[in-house]
Design an enzyme around this catalytic site. Structure first.
Site: not given
Length: 158
Positions: A83, A101
């Site tokens: 990320r 996520n």
């Protein structure tokens, strides 16, 4: 015999006009024709038209189009700073959107920006990712042309 470089090329050989606008071609300097073409290109560009020069790809015109696309990345993409790297790459490209996520072990999000930059980011998501990630596949869906961006930044959603 070489044509007079200061005269319209359609008059060059036998001095009889062969172009559609005969009356405008008589002894008009080539520089005036070129200036007219320049004015036409400038006018069309103000209308948002794109005039393609020889050898120039259409990617330049496409680059101005804003698109939005959702994505989901499968593989070893959690616990490897995926990320963070996605956010950094998106910001580097000037894109906006988000990344998060999922409970299924994937990473999902949305990209928005010029089509050429979004395409570059899609390739990055499919092939690179973070240094310790392993990407099995990337799914892209809901691609659409947008008029304005829905986000002002690229965010990590927790």
């Amino acid at each position: 015999m070489l044509p007079d470089p200061g005269v319209c090329p359609s008059l060059a050989k036998d001095r009889a006009p062969r172009c559609a606008l005969e009356s405008f071609c008589r002894r008009i300097p080539v520089s005036a024709h070129l200036a007219g073409v320049g004015l036409l290109i400038a006018f069309l560009s103000t209308l948002g038209c794109f005039v393609r020069a020889p050898g120039m790809s259409m990617n330049m015109a496409e680059g101005d189009t804003l698109i939005s696309v959702d994505y989901e990345i499968f593989g070893k993409v959690q616990g490897v700073f995926f990320r963070k790297y996605t956010q950094a790459e998106g910001k580097k490209l000037g894109l906006v959107g988000w990344v998060q996520n999922t409970d299924q072990g994937t990473v999902q999000g949305q990209l928005q920006g010029p089509i050429s930059k979004v395409r570059h980011m899609q390739e990055w998501l499919e092939t690179r990712g973070s240094p310790k990630s392993h990407i099995d596949r990337a799914n892209f869906r809901n691609e659409k042309v947008i008029v304005k961006l829905d986000y002002s930044d690229f965010q990590i959603v927790k």
